[in-house]
Scaffold this active site. Structure first.
Site, PDB file in Angstrom:
ATOM      1  N   ARG A 113      61.354  68.371 -13.914  1.00  0.00           N
ATOM      2  CA  ARG A 113      62.620  68.238 -13.169  1.00  0.00           C
ATOM      3  C   ARG A 113      62.423  67.518 -11.833  1.00  0.00           C
ATOM      4  NH1 ARG A 113      62.866  73.439 -15.148  1.00  0.00           N
ATOM      5  NH2 ARG A 113      64.214  73.603 -16.975  1.00  0.00           N
ATOM      6  N   LYS A 135      67.606  53.901  -7.768  1.00  0.00           N
ATOM      7  CA  LYS A 135      68.209  53.817  -9.105  1.00  0.00           C
ATOM      8  C   LYS A 135      67.084  53.718 -10.127  1.00  0.00           C
ATOM      9  CE  LYS A 135      72.755  51.768  -8.387  1.00  0.00           C
ATOM     10  NZ  LYS A 135      73.611  50.583  -8.586  1.00  0.00           N
ATOM     11  N   GLU A 177      68.282  37.188  -6.213  1.00  0.00           N
ATOM     12  CA  GLU A 177      68.691  38.433  -5.538  1.00  0.00           C
ATOM     13  C   GLU A 177      68.636  38.262  -4.026  1.00  0.00           C
ATOM     14  OE1 GLU A 177      70.058  41.251  -6.368  1.00  0.00           O
ATOM     15  OE2 GLU A 177      69.853  41.205  -8.541  1.00  0.00           O
ATOM     16  N   LYS A 205      69.413  46.434   2.478  1.00  0.00           N
ATOM     17  CA  LYS A 205      69.656  47.326   1.338  1.00  0.00           C
ATOM     18  C   LYS A 205      69.539  48.781   1.765  1.00  0.00           C
ATOM     19  CE  LYS A 205      68.932  48.520  -3.394  1.00  0.00           C
ATOM     20  NZ  LYS A 205      68.562  48.191  -4.750  1.00  0.00           N
ATOM     21  N   GLU A 215      76.597  55.349  -4.969  1.00  0.00           N
ATOM     22  CA  GLU A 215      77.524  54.264  -5.294  1.00  0.00           C
ATOM     23  C   GLU A 215      78.934  54.768  -5.576  1.00  0.00           C
ATOM     24  OE1 GLU A 215      75.801  50.954  -7.476  1.00  0.00           O
ATOM     25  OE2 GLU A 215      77.791  50.409  -8.177  1.00  0.00           O
ATOM     26  N   ARG A 219      78.075  50.935  -1.748  1.00  0.00           N
ATOM     27  CA  ARG A 219      76.856  50.424  -2.393  1.00  0.00           C
ATOM     28  C   ARG A 219      77.180  49.330  -3.409  1.00  0.00           C
ATOM     29  NH1 ARG A 219      71.421  53.628  -4.389  1.00  0.00           N
ATOM     30  NH2 ARG A 219      70.451  51.812  -5.356  1.00  0.00           N
ATOM     31  N   ASN A 223      76.115  44.573  -5.638  1.00  0.00           N
ATOM     32  CA  ASN A 223      76.330  43.874  -6.911  1.00  0.00           C
ATOM     33  C   ASN A 223      77.035  42.533  -6.703  1.00  0.00           C
ATOM     34  OD1 ASN A 223      75.164  45.923  -8.500  1.00  0.00           O
ATOM     35  ND2 ASN A 223      77.044  47.121  -8.279  1.00  0.00           N
ATOM     36  N   HIS A 226      77.088  39.793  -9.348  1.00  0.00           N
ATOM     37  CA  HIS A 226      76.556  40.404 -10.568  1.00  0.00           C
ATOM     38  C   HIS A 226      77.555  40.488 -11.718  1.00  0.00           C
ATOM     39  CE1 HIS A 226      73.189  41.264  -8.043  1.00  0.00           C
ATOM     40  NE2 HIS A 226      72.590  42.037  -8.908  1.00  0.00           N
ATOM     41  N   HIS A 230      76.074  39.482 -15.255  1.00  0.00           N
ATOM     42  CA  HIS A 230      75.885  40.325 -16.445  1.00  0.00           C
ATOM     43  C   HIS A 230      76.520  39.671 -17.671  1.00  0.00           C
ATOM     44  CE1 HIS A 230      75.363  43.941 -13.538  1.00  0.00           C
ATOM     45  NE2 HIS A 230      74.192  43.399 -13.844  1.00  0.00           N
ATOM     46  N   HIS A 242      67.929  37.714 -15.188  1.00  0.00           N
ATOM     47  CA  HIS A 242      68.892  38.331 -14.277  1.00  0.00           C
ATOM     48  C   HIS A 242      69.086  37.528 -12.978  1.00  0.00           C
ATOM     49  CE1 HIS A 242      71.219  41.447 -12.375  1.00  0.00           C
ATOM     50  NE2 HIS A 242      70.356  41.514 -11.377  1.00  0.00           N
TER      51      HIS A 242
HETATM   52  N1  GLY Z   1      70.653  46.873  -7.575  1.00  0.00           N
HETATM   53  C1  GLY Z   1      71.809  47.411  -6.954  1.00  0.00           C
HETATM   54  C2  GLY Z   1      71.595  48.761  -6.362  1.00  0.00           C
HETATM   55  O1  GLY Z   1      70.474  49.201  -6.210  1.00  0.00           O
HETATM   56  O2  GLY Z   1      72.552  49.422  -6.037  1.00  0.00           O
END
Ligand code: GLY
Length: 338
Positions: A113, A135, A177, A205, A215, A219, A223, A226, A230, A242
């Site tokens: 966990r 993420k 990016e 960031k 998010e 946040r 994107n 993006h 995508h 990407h």
């Molecule tokens: N790659 C976008 C984020 O980390 O929110």
């Protein structure tokens, strides 16, 4: 070792440092939790970076290719962690690009966990994006990154020496990016050397993630570019990587913002100057892709909760814009084609 910059990711109760610079991997030991007696290193066979964890460790290689970004890989890793007797006081170290840090992070989030994880990003894209912000996740046959967790690392290393052996295409993907950060603040990133620029991207960031870790709002501006990216990745069956697709997506987002009256044409030109000229990235739509297919794919974007949703530049900076009409999107796509 030349100067190594330390950028703090200020998340309530779980803040951590990102070390950026040539030779930064030598400082990995300073990021490991003091409780850690053992490390499970997760990497891939083609990752050229050797790290020294300075504590007893075992190394586990995951397969190369998107098909290994799977729940099966997570299961295998967790079983390996159990066999080596990894405890919650120990640490997982992910060494590689975004795929490795996403998978290592998710295995760390799930095993017992949750065990601490430290990332050593070895690609430019990983340094300015994937390894930062917590993420983690894997793909399902039904779609990319559909299963995952927010699991902040205890620290991240961005050793720029790793970029020396990175293939050109991977560098270009990182630039895709990186280009996005030029438009998220008013900073003149072009005035900075590589160490300072990567550190500033990480700092931008970090500040955004700290303000909205899960998010639920802001946040989403990470994107930028993006939504079309995508769609291009899917429409070209991933022939476009990407970062390459994000570069095109940034130009499209600028056109769309202009079509919607949010930015003047001079701002669109600034996007070209950064993406197409400074980073020398391809900015044209892939040949033969039907704009209506791209429109359909963007409508189905998993982040589109309220009709066609885009992250767009505007008078108040870059923000999420919902309910964009089909005609404006097709108009912006046709401007790309011309
Ligand atoms: N790659 C976008 C984020 O980390 O929110």
């Amino acid at each position: 070792m030349s100067e190594v910059r330390r950028v703090r990711v200020p998340i309530d109760g779980r803040s951590y440092d990102v070390l950026v610079g040539y030779g930064a991997a030598e400082l990995l030991g300073t990021l490991l939790p003091v409780t850690a007696k053992r490390a499970a290193i997760v990497t891939q066979a083609d990752v050229p970076v050797q790290i020294s964890a300075n504590i007893p460790h075992e190394t586990f290689q995951i397969g190369i290719g998107e098909q290994y970004k799977s729940l099966e890989t997570i299961g295998e890793l967790c079983r390996s962690f159990a066999r080596m007797g990894l405890t919650r006081n120990d640490v997982v170290i992910g060494v590689g690009g975004g795929m490795v840090t996403d998978v290592a992070g998710f295995a760390a989030a799930s095993y017992h966990r949750g065990v601490p994880v430290v990332h050593v990003a070895t690609t430019l894209l990983g340094m300015v994006d994937a390894a930062i912000g917590g993420k983690t996740g894997v793909n399902l046959p039904e779609g990319k990154n559909l299963v995952g967790a927010f699991w902040q690392p205890s620290g991240v290393v961005c050793d720029l020496d790793a970029l020396d052996t990175l293939p050109d295409r991977e560098i270009r993907c990182g630039y895709g990016e990186m280009a996005k950060y030029h438009f998220l603040t008013g900073d003149d990133l072009l005035a900075l050397d590589l160490t300072a620029r990567v550190a500033r991207c990480v700092q931008i960031k970090a500040e955004i993630v700290a303000s909205d870790e899960r998010e639920s709002g802001r946040r989403a501006i990470l994107n930028y570019g993006h939504t079309l990216a995508h769609a291009i990745e899917t429409a070209t069956e991933h022939r476009y990587a990407h970062g390459e697709a994000v570069a095109i997506g940034l130009i499209f987002a600028a056109h769309l913002a202009n079509v919607l009256g949010r930015i003047p044409v001079e701002r669109v030109d600034q996007h070209f100057a950064v993406v197409g000229e400074e980073y020398a990235l391809g900015v044209d739509l892939p040949a033969g892709v039907d704009p209506n297919q791209l429109l359909d794919l963007m409508r189905r974007d998993k982040k589109a909760l309220d009709g066609l949703t885009f992250v767009l530049d505007g008078p108040h900076g870059v923000e999420s814009v919902t309910g964009v009409d089909d005609g404006s999107v097709l108009d912006a796509l046709s401007r790309m084609a011309s």
